[in-house]
Structures are given as structure tokens and as C-alpha cells.
Design an enzyme around this catalytic site. Structure first.
Site, PDB file in Angstrom:
ATOM      1  N   ARG A  36      13.040   4.244  12.863  1.00  0.00           N
ATOM      2  CA  ARG A  36      11.846   5.092  12.810  1.00  0.00           C
ATOM      3  C   ARG A  36      10.963   4.825  14.040  1.00  0.00           C
ATOM      4  O   ARG A  36      11.436   4.347  15.057  1.00  0.00           O
ATOM      5  CB  ARG A  36      11.117   4.848  11.485  1.00  0.00           C
ATOM      6  CG  ARG A  36      12.003   5.189  10.263  1.00  0.00           C
ATOM      7  CD  ARG A  36      11.264   5.017   8.956  1.00  0.00           C
ATOM      8  NE  ARG A  36      10.151   5.960   8.845  1.00  0.00           N
ATOM      9  CZ  ARG A  36       9.192   5.868   7.922  1.00  0.00           C
ATOM     10  NH1 ARG A  36       9.233   4.888   7.033  1.00  0.00           N
ATOM     11  NH2 ARG A  36       8.218   6.748   7.879  1.00  0.00           N
ATOM     12  N   PRO A  90       0.786  -1.232   0.000  1.00  0.00           N
ATOM     13  CA  PRO A  90       0.000   0.000   0.000  1.00  0.00           C
ATOM     14  C   PRO A  90       0.819   1.282   0.000  1.00  0.00           C
ATOM     15  O   PRO A  90       1.819   1.391   0.700  1.00  0.00           O
ATOM     16  CB  PRO A  90      -0.827  -0.112   1.295  1.00  0.00           C
ATOM     17  CG  PRO A  90      -0.097  -1.087   2.135  1.00  0.00           C
ATOM     18  CD  PRO A  90       0.540  -2.056   1.174  1.00  0.00           C
ATOM     19  N   ASN A  91       0.348   2.197  -0.805  1.00  0.00           N
ATOM     20  CA  ASN A  91       0.866   3.573  -0.926  1.00  0.00           C
ATOM     21  C   ASN A  91       2.189   3.670  -1.675  1.00  0.00           C
ATOM     22  O   ASN A  91       2.652   4.770  -1.961  1.00  0.00           O
ATOM     23  CB  ASN A  91       0.997   4.242   0.458  1.00  0.00           C
ATOM     24  CG  ASN A  91      -0.348   4.380   1.138  1.00  0.00           C
ATOM     25  OD1 ASN A  91      -1.277   4.901   0.547  1.00  0.00           O
ATOM     26  ND2 ASN A  91      -0.470   3.884   2.360  1.00  0.00           N
ATOM     27  N   ASN A 150       7.929  -5.715  -0.493  1.00  0.00           N
ATOM     28  CA  ASN A 150       7.787  -4.530   0.341  1.00  0.00           C
ATOM     29  C   ASN A 150       6.305  -4.424   0.663  1.00  0.00           C
ATOM     30  O   ASN A 150       5.518  -3.927  -0.150  1.00  0.00           O
ATOM     31  CB  ASN A 150       8.287  -3.267  -0.358  1.00  0.00           C
ATOM     32  CG  ASN A 150       8.245  -2.061   0.569  1.00  0.00           C
ATOM     33  OD1 ASN A 150       7.640  -2.109   1.652  1.00  0.00           O
ATOM     34  ND2 ASN A 150       8.885  -0.974   0.169  1.00  0.00           N
ATOM     35  N   ALA A 179       2.949  -0.705   5.046  1.00  0.00           N
ATOM     36  CA  ALA A 179       2.464  -0.713   6.434  1.00  0.00           C
ATOM     37  C   ALA A 179       1.885  -2.067   6.850  1.00  0.00           C
ATOM     38  O   ALA A 179       1.811  -2.366   8.048  1.00  0.00           O
ATOM     39  CB  ALA A 179       1.423   0.396   6.609  1.00  0.00           C
ATOM     40  N   TYR A 210      11.223   8.801   1.472  1.00  0.00           N
ATOM     41  CA  TYR A 210      11.202   7.669   0.543  1.00  0.00           C
ATOM     42  C   TYR A 210      11.954   7.919  -0.764  1.00  0.00           C
ATOM     43  O   TYR A 210      12.002   7.044  -1.628  1.00  0.00           O
ATOM     44  CB  TYR A 210       9.754   7.264   0.250  1.00  0.00           C
ATOM     45  CG  TYR A 210       9.018   6.801   1.495  1.00  0.00           C
ATOM     46  CD1 TYR A 210       9.434   5.671   2.196  1.00  0.00           C
ATOM     47  CD2 TYR A 210       7.920   7.502   1.995  1.00  0.00           C
ATOM     48  CE1 TYR A 210       8.786   5.258   3.344  1.00  0.00           C
ATOM     49  CE2 TYR A 210       7.257   7.092   3.137  1.00  0.00           C
ATOM     50  CZ  TYR A 210       7.697   5.968   3.806  1.00  0.00           C
ATOM     51  OH  TYR A 210       7.061   5.548   4.936  1.00  0.00           O
ATOM     52  N   GLU A 246      12.263  -9.667   2.584  1.00  0.00           N
ATOM     53  CA  GLU A 246      11.535  -8.469   3.040  1.00  0.00           C
ATOM     54  C   GLU A 246      12.355  -7.237   2.695  1.00  0.00           C
ATOM     55  O   GLU A 246      13.552  -7.185   2.988  1.00  0.00           O
ATOM     56  CB  GLU A 246      11.314  -8.564   4.551  1.00  0.00           C
ATOM     57  CG  GLU A 246      10.602  -7.336   5.114  1.00  0.00           C
ATOM     58  CD  GLU A 246      10.414  -7.418   6.623  1.00  0.00           C
ATOM     59  OE1 GLU A 246      10.708  -8.463   7.231  1.00  0.00           O
ATOM     60  OE2 GLU A 246       9.982  -6.389   7.185  1.00  0.00           O
ATOM     61  N   ARG A 292       5.390  12.242  -3.127  1.00  0.00           N
ATOM     62  CA  ARG A 292       5.248  12.875  -1.807  1.00  0.00           C
ATOM     63  C   ARG A 292       6.307  12.319  -0.866  1.00  0.00           C
ATOM     64  O   ARG A 292       6.848  11.238  -1.100  1.00  0.00           O
ATOM     65  CB  ARG A 292       3.870  12.584  -1.204  1.00  0.00           C
ATOM     66  CG  ARG A 292       2.757  13.182  -2.014  1.00  0.00           C
ATOM     67  CD  ARG A 292       1.410  12.762  -1.519  1.00  0.00           C
ATOM     68  NE  ARG A 292       0.494  12.731  -2.655  1.00  0.00           N
ATOM     69  CZ  ARG A 292      -0.685  12.150  -2.663  1.00  0.00           C
ATOM     70  NH1 ARG A 292      -1.125  11.533  -1.590  1.00  0.00           N
ATOM     71  NH2 ARG A 292      -1.439  12.178  -3.725  1.00  0.00           N
ATOM     72  N   HIS A 296      12.494  -2.869   2.564  1.00  0.00           N
ATOM     73  CA  HIS A 296      11.963  -1.542   2.885  1.00  0.00           C
ATOM     74  C   HIS A 296      12.917  -0.478   2.378  1.00  0.00           C
ATOM     75  O   HIS A 296      14.142  -0.623   2.515  1.00  0.00           O
ATOM     76  CB  HIS A 296      11.763  -1.367   4.399  1.00  0.00           C
ATOM     77  CG  HIS A 296      10.809  -2.365   4.964  1.00  0.00           C
ATOM     78  ND1 HIS A 296       9.455  -2.266   4.780  1.00  0.00           N
ATOM     79  CD2 HIS A 296      11.025  -3.511   5.648  1.00  0.00           C
ATOM     80  CE1 HIS A 296       8.871  -3.303   5.353  1.00  0.00           C
ATOM     81  NE2 HIS A 296       9.796  -4.077   5.879  1.00  0.00           N
TER      82      HIS A 296
HETATM   83  O1  CA2 Z   1      10.303   1.976   4.019  1.00  0.00           O
HETATM   84  C1  CA2 Z   1       9.469   1.293   3.420  1.00  0.00           C
HETATM   85  O2  CA2 Z   1       9.651   0.815   2.312  1.00  0.00           O
HETATM   86  C2  CA2 Z   1       8.089   1.072   4.072  1.00  0.00           C
HETATM   87  O3  CA2 Z   1       7.664  -0.250   3.747  1.00  0.00           O
HETATM   88  C3  CA2 Z   1       7.167   2.100   3.475  1.00  0.00           C
HETATM   89  C4  CA2 Z   1       5.780   2.091   4.100  1.00  0.00           C
HETATM   90  C5  CA2 Z   1       5.865   2.168   5.624  1.00  0.00           C
HETATM   91  O4  CA2 Z   1       4.576   2.055   6.193  1.00  0.00           O
HETATM   92  C6  CA2 Z   1       6.759   1.080   6.184  1.00  0.00           C
HETATM   93  O5  CA2 Z   1       6.835   1.247   7.582  1.00  0.00           O
HETATM   94  C7  CA2 Z   1       8.150   1.167   5.584  1.00  0.00           C
HETATM   95  C8  CA2 Z   1       4.963   3.289   3.618  1.00  0.00           C
HETATM   96  C9  CA2 Z   1       4.895   3.434   2.134  1.00  0.00           C
HETATM   97  C10 CA2 Z   1       4.293   4.765   1.834  1.00  0.00           C
HETATM   98  O6  CA2 Z   1       4.860   5.226   0.642  1.00  0.00           O
HETATM   99  C11 CA2 Z   1       4.675   6.530   0.345  1.00  0.00           C
HETATM  100  C12 CA2 Z   1       5.356   6.992  -0.744  1.00  0.00           C
HETATM  101  C13 CA2 Z   1       5.237   8.313  -1.094  1.00  0.00           C
HETATM  102  C14 CA2 Z   1       4.425   9.157  -0.389  1.00  0.00           C
HETATM  103  C15 CA2 Z   1       3.735   8.674   0.701  1.00  0.00           C
HETATM  104  C16 CA2 Z   1       3.856   7.351   1.065  1.00  0.00           C
END
Ligand code: CA2
Length: 145
Positions: A107, A10-11, A74, A77, A23, A98, A18, A100
Site C-alpha cells: 500500500r 483505531p477505526n 492490530n 494507523a 478490509y 503484529e 465501510r 494487519h
Molecule cells: O490492514 C490493517 O489491518 C490496518 O492495520 C488497518 C488500518 C490501517 O491504518 C493500517 O495501515 C493497516 C486502518 C483501519 C481502518 O479500518 C477501517 C475499517 C472499515 C472502514 C474504514 C476503516
């Protein structure tokens, strides 16, 4: 030819648009293109799927059995919440790495818990988009091809 599935949760479709300070500026399309061309240079087939839906990710893990030799996951969340993804990985008995982008251990404390880690071959985090390339190399080394 070996085949690796790159599965993003997700996301992650928002990458590069963003929160670049967390990221990075690389888009998911950039990452997927890099993974496919890295695979081509190594003689391995790379497929990419992204979904914002937990059940669709479970389905993709099930469907990977017999189609791919390993999964780079990946789970976003869902990493920190999803027993369903953990069970899906256990049920297919495919190697999962896994991944990230960020260093989840540096974090918030809720990101320190991973339901994926106990059923994964290993974890790569904190190296941004480069991590996907490292994960492909690690998977090929793991499966011995
Ligand atoms: O660091 C990572 O790859 C995460 O898997 C990213 C997840 C986060 O919940 C994990 O704890 C770590 C969040 C992905 C959200 O991606 C976005 C990308 C651009 C703008 C907003 C969110």
C-alpha cells in the site's frame, strides 16, 4: 490454560461497514467471535479489546502483563506513528504478534513503516480476517503451549 489478548486499534470497530474492498466484509464482532471459538477448539482462553485511543491501548498492554501469555495486536494507523505503543510492548516483555488485515507493504509508502515490528515476535499481514486465526496459531507455537 494459556491466555491470548486480541487487541485492535483505531477505526477497526468500523470493519464490515465501510471500505469492504480494502478490509473485507467481516465485522470486528465476527472476527472476535471467530478468535474466541478458535481458542476454545485449541484449549486457549481468548480475550478481545478494541479502542480508538492510543493511551487506552497503552493501558491495555500494561494490564495484559500477568493476565495473558501473549498479545495479537492490530494497532491500525498507530502502527505507523506510535513510539508509545512500541515502548509499552518493550516494557511488558510479553510476546506480541503484529497483525494487519491488508498487506501494508503493498500500500502507500507511509504504511511500510511499523514502530511495532522491531518489538514484535513477527508480523502477519494481507490475509484479511484469516490472519487473526493464523496469529493465534503462531502465538501458541511461540509460547510453546
Ligand atoms: O490492514 C490493517 O489491518 C490496518 O492495520 C488497518 C488500518 C490501517 O491504518 C493500517 O495501515 C493497516 C486502518 C483501519 C481502518 O479500518 C477501517 C475499517 C472499515 C472502514 C474504514 C476503516
Amino acid at each position: 490454560m494459556s491466555s491470548i489478548l486480541i487487541l485492535n486499534g483505531p477505526n477497526l470497530n468500523l470493519l464490515g461497514t465501510r471500505q469492504p474492498e480494502v478490509y473485507g466484509k467481516t465485522t470486528l464482532q465476527d472476527i472476535e467471535n471467530m478468535c474466541v471459538s478458535h481458542g476454545e477448539s485449541l484449549g486457549v482462553s481468548v480475550s478481545c479489546i478494541q479502542s480508538n485511543h492510543e493511551g487506552a491501548l497503552v493501558d491495555a498492554i500494561h494490564a495484559a502483563k500477568g493476565q495473558h501469555d501473549g498479545i495479537v495486536l492490530n494497532a491500525g494507523a498507530y502502527t505507523h506513528t506510535s513510539i508509545a505503543l512500541m515502548d509499552a510492548i518493550s516494557s511488558v516483555a510479553l510476546p506480541v504478534i503484529e497483525l494487519h488485515l491488508s498487506n501494508i507493504h503493498a500500500r502507500e509508502s507511509f504504511r511500510h513503516k511499523s514502530f511495532i515490528a522491531p518489538v514484535a515476535v513477527g508480523q502477519i499481514c494481507g490475509f484479511g480476517a484469516l490472519g487473526y486465526r493464523l496469529a493465534i496459531d503462531a502465538m501458541l507455537n511461540h509460547i510453546g503451549k
